[in-house]
Each structure stands twice: as structure tokens, then as C-alpha cells.
Design an enzyme around this catalytic site. Structure first.
Site, short mmCIF file in Angstrom:
data_model
loop_
_atom_site.label_atom_id
_atom_site.label_comp_id
_atom_site.label_asym_id
_atom_site.label_seq_id
_atom_site.Cartn_x
_atom_site.Cartn_y
_atom_site.Cartn_z
N ALA A 121 0.83 -1.20 0.00
CA ALA A 121 0.00 0.00 0.00
C ALA A 121 0.87 1.25 0.00
O ALA A 121 0.57 2.23 -0.70
CB ALA A 121 -0.94 0.00 1.21
N TYR A 122 1.94 1.24 0.77
CA TYR A 122 2.88 2.36 0.81
C TYR A 122 3.47 2.60 -0.58
O TYR A 122 3.48 3.74 -1.08
CB TYR A 122 3.98 2.06 1.81
CG TYR A 122 5.04 3.11 1.95
CD1 TYR A 122 4.84 4.23 2.75
CD2 TYR A 122 6.27 2.98 1.31
CE1 TYR A 122 5.82 5.20 2.90
CE2 TYR A 122 7.26 3.93 1.44
CZ TYR A 122 7.04 5.04 2.24
OH TYR A 122 8.02 6.00 2.38
N GLY A 123 3.94 1.53 -1.22
CA GLY A 123 4.52 1.66 -2.56
C GLY A 123 3.52 2.17 -3.57
O GLY A 123 3.85 2.99 -4.43
#
Length: 254
Positions: A158-160
């Protein structure tokens, strides 16, 4: 203060300025002659950094801001306007990291938080920053993305994903606002010795060794090394750099 003059007299906002890359950037920008406004959620930590910058002869103020709260972001930019009447540069560095783990174990709440802070928060900040910059004919914005936005990121999916979306937003803003004298660029740091990496190592032991071994530099970056690139992009020396996503990873992404 020993000022080299890379950012002389420029009013520069730094989000996520209470620690890590943001803190290093605030200190560096002040040394380079900027009038720095530090923003983050941690009021006590910000106050300490501001006190130290002033003690070294720099100009700095602190604003409490929550990137996940759109009203808070806009209120912070209103405070910048009250303090200085203008904004010449913005380093959008604030972020939240997710709990490491594969895509199918990432919770809905984590995805919502990643969207609210790492994407929508930057969207809100950038539009408010641009509105203030227009009052004085333009400015420069630098967004902190991540090496994890440039390739598959199975441990922080999700961060990426949100950081990759931020890259696209950065490029779109550069094209949209370039004619108004507002440059927008991004940086993609690799492994950097910050509290975020410490959190990741605690959750997934061995991460630091993996990052270090994968870098041609043979080490992680220091926060100030990343801040140096942001300082140049915010300066007039980068006047023809717009819409760039600049790797700051020691060659790890090559």
C-alpha cells in the site's frame, strides 16, 4: 550561521519536519539562508528543532499539522501566509509507513491511512501551496516519494502504491503549473537511516542488512544527504528542472 546562500531569503515549508529527512532538511535549508516553517504532528519535537535552528542563527517557526486532516493542512498554509505573506518553496516530506506484510494481509484501515496521508495529504498540501505561491509569481515544490514506488513493493504494497501515485501527481502538477512559474519535482530515496527504517527492521529483522547489501554504495543514506538534493531542487539553480523524479538511493534502483 554559515550560510552558503542556496536558498537566500526564501520562505520554505517542510512537512514531516520533526524527525528524519524532514528534520535534516529544515536544519539544512536554514543554513542555506531560508526562512523555514516546520510542520508536523509532534509539537514538542518541532519546538526543539526550531529552538536549535534559532540558536544557530537561523530563522524558523513551527506549525502543528496533520497530513491526514485536510482542514489541518489548509490551516497550516494559512498560518504560513500570516507569518510571511508568501511561500517560495515547499518540501512535502511527511508520510506514514504501513505495517510490513504481503498485499493480502494489508488491512482496509491501513489502506485508508496510506491514502489519506501519503496521497491525499500531499494533494491537499500541493494545491494550497501553489495557491500561496501564485501571489508572488511562483515557487518550487519537492515531494518525497520512495525507491519502493519505482518497482514492485511486496513487503509494503500500500505504501509503494501511494508513493507511485504521488509520482504521477508530481508530474501532472509540474505540467499543469509550470506556466505559472511553479516547478514540481519528486525524489525517491532508497534506504535512509531514519526512525521509519528502525520500525521496519523491528517488524522484519534483516531488512537493514538486505538494504545495505543491495546498494552499490554499500550503506544507507544519511538524512542530510537526501535533504541536499531537495535543497538544490528548491533553489534557483534548478530553474529548468520540472517534473523530474530524482533517485537518491546510491544506485540501488539502477
Amino acid at each position: 550561521m554559515n550560510t552558503s546562500g542556496l536558498l537566500p531569503g526564501k520562505v520554505v515549508l517542510v512537512t514531516g519536519a520533526s524527525r528524519g529527512i524532514g528534520e535534516a532538511a529544515a536544519r539544512l535549508f536554514a543554513q542555506e539562508g531560508a526562512l523555514v516553517v516546520l510542520a508536523a504532528r509532534s509539537t514538542d519535537a518541532l519546538t526543539q528543532v526550531v529552538t536549535e535552528i534559532r540558536a544557530d542563527g537561523g530563522t524558523a517557526d513551527a506549525i502543528t499539522m496533520d497530513l491526514g486532516d485536510r482542514a489541518s493542512v489548509r490551516a497550516a498554509l494559512d498560518q504560513v501566509a500570516e507569518l510571511h505573506g508568501r511561500l517560495d518553496g515547499a518540501f512535502n516530506n511527511g508520510a506514514v509507513v504501513q505495517q510490513p506484510g504481503p498485499l493480502d494481509t494489508t488491512s482496509d484501515d491501513e489502506i485508508d491511512e496510506q491514502f489519506a496521508v501519503n496521497f491525499r495529504g500531499h494533494w491537499t498540501a500541493m494545491t494550497a501551496e501553489a495557491a500561496l505561491m501564485r501571489r508572488n509569481g511562483g515557487g518550487a515544490i519537492v515531494n518525497t516519494s520512495s525507491i519502493g514506488s519505482r518497482r514492485a513493493n511486496p513487503v509494503l504494497p500500500a505504501y509503494g502504491a501511494m508513493k507511485r501515485a504521488l509520482n504521477s501527481l508530481t508530474e501532472s502538477a509540474a505540467v499543469t503549473w509550470g506556466g505559472e512559474g511553479i516547478r514540481v519535482n519528486g525524489i525517491t530515496p532508497g534506504g535512509t537511516e531514519t526512525a521509519m527504517i528502525d520500525q521496519w527492521e523491528a517488524a522484519t529483522p534483516g531488512v537493514v542488512a538486505m538494504i545495505t547489501s543491495s546498494s552499490p554504495a554499500g550503506r544507507m543514506a544519511q538524512p542530510r544527504e537526501v535533504a541536499e538534493v531537495a535543497a538544490w531542487l528548491l533553489s534557483d539553480r534548478a530553474s529548468m528542472v520540472n517534473g523530474a523524479i530524482v533517485p537518491v538511493d546510491g544506485g540501488a534502483g539502477a
